[in-house]
Scaffold this motif. Structure first.
Motif, mmCIF file in Angstrom:
data_model
loop_
_atom_site.group_PDB
_atom_site.id
_atom_site.type_symbol
_atom_site.label_atom_id
_atom_site.label_comp_id
_atom_site.label_asym_id
_atom_site.label_seq_id
_atom_site.Cartn_x
_atom_site.Cartn_y
_atom_site.Cartn_z
ATOM 1 N N ALA A 16 0.765 -1.280 -0.078
ATOM 2 C CA ALA A 16 0.032 0.010 -0.034
ATOM 3 C C ALA A 16 0.911 1.409 -0.068
ATOM 4 C CB ALA A 16 -1.037 0.096 1.374
ATOM 5 N N GLY A 17 1.920 1.254 0.835
ATOM 6 C CA GLY A 17 2.862 2.364 0.755
ATOM 7 C C GLY A 17 3.537 2.773 -0.446
ATOM 8 N N HIS A 18 4.144 1.522 -1.136
ATOM 9 C CA HIS A 18 4.432 1.761 -2.627
ATOM 10 C C HIS A 18 3.316 2.181 -3.708
ATOM 11 C CE1 HIS A 18 8.675 0.302 -2.080
ATOM 12 N NE2 HIS A 18 8.260 -0.638 -1.058
ATOM 13 N N ALA A 19 2.339 1.768 -3.548
ATOM 14 C CA ALA A 19 1.051 2.316 -4.311
ATOM 15 C C ALA A 19 0.823 3.828 -3.934
ATOM 16 C CB ALA A 19 -0.224 1.372 -4.172
ATOM 17 N N PRO A 52 0.738 8.983 -10.072
ATOM 18 C CA PRO A 52 -0.710 9.198 -10.188
ATOM 19 C C PRO A 52 -1.402 8.856 -9.085
ATOM 20 C CG PRO A 52 0.378 7.625 -12.232
ATOM 21 C CD PRO A 52 1.377 7.869 -10.982
ATOM 22 N N ILE A 53 -1.258 7.724 -8.297
ATOM 23 C CA ILE A 53 -2.161 7.939 -7.199
ATOM 24 C C ILE A 53 -1.899 8.738 -6.070
ATOM 25 C CG2 ILE A 53 -2.421 6.148 -5.377
ATOM 26 C CD1 ILE A 53 -1.825 3.941 -7.113
ATOM 27 N N GLU A 54 -0.670 9.197 -5.724
ATOM 28 C CA GLU A 54 -0.474 10.374 -4.969
ATOM 29 C C GLU A 54 -0.978 11.535 -5.284
ATOM 30 O OE1 GLU A 54 3.414 12.925 -2.936
ATOM 31 O OE2 GLU A 54 3.915 11.421 -4.276
ATOM 32 N N LEU A 55 -0.919 11.798 -6.774
ATOM 33 C CA LEU A 55 -1.709 13.003 -7.217
ATOM 34 C C LEU A 55 -3.188 12.843 -6.914
ATOM 35 C CD1 LEU A 55 -1.360 15.651 -8.976
ATOM 36 C CD2 LEU A 55 -1.713 14.091 -10.884
ATOM 37 N N LEU A 56 -3.755 11.991 -6.730
ATOM 38 C CA LEU A 56 -5.147 11.703 -6.514
ATOM 39 C C LEU A 56 -5.161 11.852 -4.934
ATOM 40 C CD1 LEU A 56 -6.367 8.794 -8.829
ATOM 41 C CD2 LEU A 56 -6.873 11.336 -8.995
ATOM 42 N N ALA A 57 -4.287 11.353 -4.397
ATOM 43 C CA ALA A 57 -4.464 11.348 -2.856
ATOM 44 C C ALA A 57 -4.341 12.513 -2.218
ATOM 45 C CB ALA A 57 -3.140 10.576 -1.981
ATOM 46 N N ARG A 58 -3.403 13.556 -2.900
ATOM 47 C CA ARG A 58 -3.203 14.772 -2.197
ATOM 48 C C ARG A 58 -4.712 15.570 -1.727
ATOM 49 N NH1 ARG A 58 1.398 16.348 -0.950
ATOM 50 N NH2 ARG A 58 3.309 15.177 -1.972
ATOM 51 N N PRO A 59 -5.552 15.861 -2.932
ATOM 52 C CA PRO A 59 -6.636 16.493 -2.458
ATOM 53 C C PRO A 59 -7.705 15.674 -1.571
ATOM 54 C CG PRO A 59 -6.761 15.727 -4.853
ATOM 55 C CD PRO A 59 -5.353 15.318 -4.287
ATOM 56 N N VAL A 60 -7.615 14.425 -1.492
ATOM 57 C CA VAL A 60 -8.344 13.570 -0.657
ATOM 58 C C VAL A 60 -7.675 13.965 0.729
ATOM 59 C CG1 VAL A 60 -8.951 11.354 0.135
ATOM 60 C CG2 VAL A 60 -8.987 11.850 -2.310
#
Length: 129
Positions: A84-87, A92-100
């Motif tokens: 999960a940490g690597h994902a 692209p996932i980190e980019l989506l995670a930032r606003p969340v």
């Protein structure tokens, strides 16, 4: 400073404290999970403003914040947590995670375990003490 990485969270926020307890109880990792208010920030590559804004991962002279800090913590774990940490660190996932992450951080006082104090900046919390 400790030899182990630090994961700094807002110890005055009940929601953040609950999340930190989950991390220490359920996710094996190599970090010291500590409230930033109980940490001497001098000598660390983070400021009080940084810590008020997001969780922080400090490993030596390097610091990351928000979802990247969570990813760094998870990558020190094992099994599915490490995966999960690597994902989460995958761009692209980190980019989506930032606003969340920002929505959660900005509304933590309304989340389970949150209190009105969670929404206050540290200077305002100090006045209540």
């Amino acid at each position: 400073m400790t030899d182990r990485p630090l994961f700094l969270y807002d110890g005055d926020c009940a929601f953040c404290s609950s999340c930190a307890q989950f991390l220490t109880r359920r996710i094996p990792n190599t970090a010291d999970v500590v409230a930033w208010q109980h940490t001497d920030l001098d000598g660390l590559p983070v400021t009080q403003d940084d810590c008020e804004n997001a969780v922080q991962w400090v490993d030596g002279g390097r610091a990351t914040a928000g979802p990247r800090a969570i990813a760094d913590l998870l990558r020190t774990s094992t099994g599915v947590w490490k995966l999960a940490g690597h994902a989460l660190a995958f761009p692209p996932i980190e980019l989506l995670a930032r606003p969340v992450y920002r929505v959660i951080a900005n509304n933590r006082d309304k989340l389970p375990g949150g209190t009105p104090t969670c929404a206050l900046p540290q200077a305002e919390r100090d006045k209540l003490a």
